[in-house]
Design a protein around this motif. Structure first.
Motif, PDB file in Angstrom:
ATOM      1  N   ASN A 114       0.461 -76.950 -27.958  1.00  0.00           N
ATOM      2  CA  ASN A 114       0.205 -77.334 -29.368  1.00  0.00           C
ATOM      3  C   ASN A 114       1.343 -78.256 -30.010  1.00  0.00           C
ATOM      4  O   ASN A 114       2.138 -79.192 -29.294  1.00  0.00           O
ATOM      5  N   LYS A 115       1.215 -78.350 -31.437  1.00  0.00           N
ATOM      6  CA  LYS A 115       2.225 -79.473 -31.961  1.00  0.00           C
ATOM      7  C   LYS A 115       3.620 -79.409 -31.876  1.00  0.00           C
ATOM      8  O   LYS A 115       4.424 -80.473 -31.856  1.00  0.00           O
ATOM      9  N   GLN A 116       4.017 -78.002 -31.409  1.00  0.00           N
ATOM     10  CA  GLN A 116       5.415 -77.822 -30.876  1.00  0.00           C
ATOM     11  C   GLN A 116       5.857 -78.052 -29.442  1.00  0.00           C
ATOM     12  O   GLN A 116       6.881 -77.598 -29.131  1.00  0.00           O
ATOM     13  N   GLU A 117       4.865 -78.701 -28.810  1.00  0.00           N
ATOM     14  CA  GLU A 117       4.784 -79.045 -27.401  1.00  0.00           C
ATOM     15  C   GLU A 117       5.436 -77.396 -26.496  1.00  0.00           C
ATOM     16  O   GLU A 117       5.769 -77.414 -25.709  1.00  0.00           O
ATOM     17  N   VAL A 118       4.465 -76.631 -27.050  1.00  0.00           N
ATOM     18  CA  VAL A 118       4.531 -75.138 -26.283  1.00  0.00           C
ATOM     19  C   VAL A 118       3.166 -75.050 -25.879  1.00  0.00           C
ATOM     20  O   VAL A 118       2.134 -74.932 -26.290  1.00  0.00           O
ATOM     21  N   PRO A 119       3.007 -74.641 -24.377  1.00  0.00           N
ATOM     22  CA  PRO A 119       1.552 -74.103 -23.714  1.00  0.00           C
ATOM     23  C   PRO A 119       1.131 -72.906 -24.229  1.00  0.00           C
ATOM     24  O   PRO A 119       1.207 -72.095 -23.580  1.00  0.00           O
ATOM     25  N   ILE A 120       0.709 -72.789 -25.354  1.00  0.00           N
ATOM     26  CA  ILE A 120       0.469 -71.685 -26.307  1.00  0.00           C
ATOM     27  C   ILE A 120      -0.442 -70.905 -25.701  1.00  0.00           C
ATOM     28  O   ILE A 120      -0.383 -69.619 -25.758  1.00  0.00           O
ATOM     29  N   ASN A 121      -1.708 -71.375 -25.137  1.00  0.00           N
ATOM     30  CA  ASN A 121      -2.708 -70.538 -24.608  1.00  0.00           C
ATOM     31  C   ASN A 121      -2.187 -69.937 -22.989  1.00  0.00           C
ATOM     32  O   ASN A 121      -2.592 -68.852 -22.815  1.00  0.00           O
ATOM     33  N   ALA A 122      -1.334 -70.570 -22.447  1.00  0.00           N
ATOM     34  CA  ALA A 122      -1.010 -69.926 -21.097  1.00  0.00           C
ATOM     35  C   ALA A 122       0.131 -68.928 -21.453  1.00  0.00           C
ATOM     36  O   ALA A 122       0.357 -67.807 -21.017  1.00  0.00           O
ATOM     37  N   VAL A 123       0.668 -68.907 -22.605  1.00  0.00           N
ATOM     38  CA  VAL A 123       1.951 -67.835 -22.945  1.00  0.00           C
ATOM     39  C   VAL A 123       0.956 -66.507 -23.176  1.00  0.00           C
ATOM     40  O   VAL A 123       1.116 -65.666 -22.990  1.00  0.00           O
ATOM     41  N   TRP A 124      -0.156 -66.631 -24.142  1.00  0.00           N
ATOM     42  CA  TRP A 124      -1.021 -65.439 -24.397  1.00  0.00           C
ATOM     43  C   TRP A 124      -1.838 -64.970 -23.332  1.00  0.00           C
ATOM     44  O   TRP A 124      -2.111 -63.762 -23.005  1.00  0.00           O
ATOM     45  N   LEU A 125      -2.273 -65.929 -22.475  1.00  0.00           N
ATOM     46  CA  LEU A 125      -2.817 -65.346 -21.294  1.00  0.00           C
ATOM     47  C   LEU A 125      -2.175 -64.539 -20.267  1.00  0.00           C
ATOM     48  O   LEU A 125      -2.478 -63.463 -19.882  1.00  0.00           O
TER      49      LEU A 125
END
Length: 527
Positions: free
Chosen positions: A389-400
């Protein structure tokens, strides 16, 4: 151990200039390996250490598996088994640190295997290592957060009167609801920018250190009855209801507590793309996390075991905590001295916070592995899990990672035997993933391996072989039956679970992946 390079070792620049400024050695090395910088590189060596240290979390592993140590050998296994497991774990960590220094990427183990196995074996080696690593990590998260849900259940039980005082005993459905709520909080926290995660990671490390220091002194001090030094250092508990009389066999089974606790330090490798000077600080994170954990863990074990006087009662399901040994130790220490066990409940709260931080950091490590593995196209819907995301966090991987950990825990509703078999991958499966790149380094890449700033010099191959042999040893030991006679309810399903994972991984390779998975894929050209 050596920090530096000889003439035949690759030379990495201290700073590499590009159009936008200077890059540190970790960033430069990442470019050399063919990857562009997509995650924010903002972690210090302390932050990198903190993630691994909080995942190892001696308060988590020792507290949740103290029953196992008491039942299989008691004080002797707890005290000396920890030292044995700790020494060999440090050897495994040193070999991993040497490889991490040469290949500081979020992919960690599976990337290492690809590079060390050589072009012919790289795709298959990477595939096997990657899936054992990622499933092992998911199992760790599942196990950690489920253990926190169980501890909350015990805290509620003791707070409402205990098992013998009409206390509330939560059903398995309430426990799984706790588990889901914990994972939800962890996913939300891990959706924050890396600067926030760095803060929480350092807080977690500090909490673990202070928590151990406080509890190891407070509990035996408050307890009215304390064990003698002779009991703590020499008593071997061979009296169990598991039909096992061999002391050597019992000792080996008791090692599970120590070895289960000392896992998860590959997090330092998975965080290298977000760590400054990762080719130096990644290895430091791995080794320091293990070393400090071994020291403070042993101190915690000694402190708690000095408050143990009646092993059969602590293990009895009819005690105040329903058989949760450490909870009973804490509760009785305060109840016997002050007339109530509220102080012990507060101490359990200290442990619960440590476990919460452990699960939080575990999700962080999981998501970076998912990000890297999907970046190389190894996972279904890889393009989805690789997004940042914009904060350079792998957001989808986190929730998966959070969703999968919850789904894995759902098996506890049907059978605790099945659940325990699955989470056994957290120890054996993860250590197999640790051992594979080390094995390739001491065999196929024995002469071609190019060390990074941290290396073991001429002892690298010897240390590597010891590490591999230790993993083979514990894989066999923890697959042995833990109860006799053997029935469908007492069978140790660990080899079934690990064998099942191996079967699925190899089958998927033969039937599909070998046609399209080529191992790590560079993306520097797309920058």
């Amino acid at each position: 151990m050596v920090w530096g390079r000889g003439e035949e070792r690759q030379v990495l620049p201290t700073q590499v200039q590009n159009g936008s400024g200077s890059l540190d050695t970790g960033h430069a090395r990442l470019h050399e390996l063919g990857y562009k910088q997509e995650l924010k590189r903002d972690l210090s060596v302390i932050s990198n250490f903190a993630f691994s240290f909080s995942i190892i979390s001696v308060l988590t592993g020792i507290t949740t598996l103290y029953n196992t140590g008491l039942n299989y050998g008691g004080p002797v296994v707890l005290v000396y088994g920890w030292i044995i497991a700790g020494a060999f774990t440090l050897i495994v960590g040193m070999s991993m640190a040497e490889i991490c220094s040469s290949y500081p990427t979020s992919g960690g183990l599976y990337y290492w295997s690809a590079k060390l196995a050589g072009p012919s074996w790289a795709p298959f080696a990477s595939w096997i290592t990657g899936w054992f690593n990622i499933v092992g990590q998911w199992a760790v998260t599942t196990s950690v957060d489920f253990s926190l849900a169980q501890l909350i259940q015990v805290i509620v039980l003791l707070s409402t009167g205990g098992k013998n005082g009409g206390g509330y005993e939560a059903s398995k459905y309430i426990v799984i609801a706790f588990h889901g709520g914990i994972l939800l909080l962890h996913a939300i926290i891990n959706s924050l920018p890396i600067s926030w995660l760095s803060f929480f990671g350092q807080l977690a490390a500090l909490w673990n250190l202070i928590g151990v220091l406080v509890l190891m002194i407070l509990i035996p001090t408050v307890a009215k009855e304390r064990a003698s030094a002779k009991f703590v250092f020499t008593f071997f508990n061979a009296d169990n209801d598991n039909g096992i009389s061999s002391k050597l066999y019992i000792f080996f089974l008791g090692l599970l507590m120590s070895q289960y606790t000392l896992t998860g330090y590959d997090a330092s490798a998975h965080m290298t793309e977000e760590t400054k000077s990762a080719d130096k600080n990644g290895p430091k994170g791995i080794i320091s996390a293990i070393g400090i954990s071994v020291i403070v863990g042993w101190a915690y074990l000694l402190g708690i075991t000095f408050a143990v006087t009646n092993i059969p009662y602590l293990l009895s399901v009819d005690n105040h905590a329903g058989g949760y040994a450490i909870a009973e130790v804490f509760y009785l220490a305060f109840k016997d001295r002050y007339g109530n066990g509220y102080g012990g409940i507060v101490c359990l709260g200290v442990v619960a916070v440590a476990i919460f931080f452990c699960g939080m950091s575990s999700i962080t490590s999981n998501s970076r592995m998912v990000y890297a593995f999907s970046r190389d196209g190894a996972m279904p819907l890889s393009s989805v899990w690789h997004k940042v995301n914009k904060q350079e966090v792998p957001i989808n991987a986190v929730w998966l990672s959070a969703v999968i950990a919850f789904c894995m825990a759902l098996t506890s509703l049907g059978s605790l035997v099945a659940f325990q078999a699955m989470v056994s991958i957290a120890t054996i499966g993860l250590y197999i993933a640790y051992a594979l790149p080390i094995f390739f380094r001491v065999t196929l890449a024995r002469k071609s391996f190019i060390p990074g700033p941290f290396n073991l010099g001429r002892y690298g191959v010897l240390v590597g072989w010891i590490a591999v042999l230790w993993v083979v040893t514990i894989s066999v030991l923890f697959s042995l039956p833990v109860t006799y006679p053997i029935t469908d309810q007492t069978l140790n399903y660990t080899p079934v679970a690990v064998g099942g994972l191996l079967f699925l991984t190899v089958s998927s390779w033969i039937l599909s992946a070998r046609h399209w998975f080529k191992g790590p894929i560079t993306n520097i050209d797309s920058e």
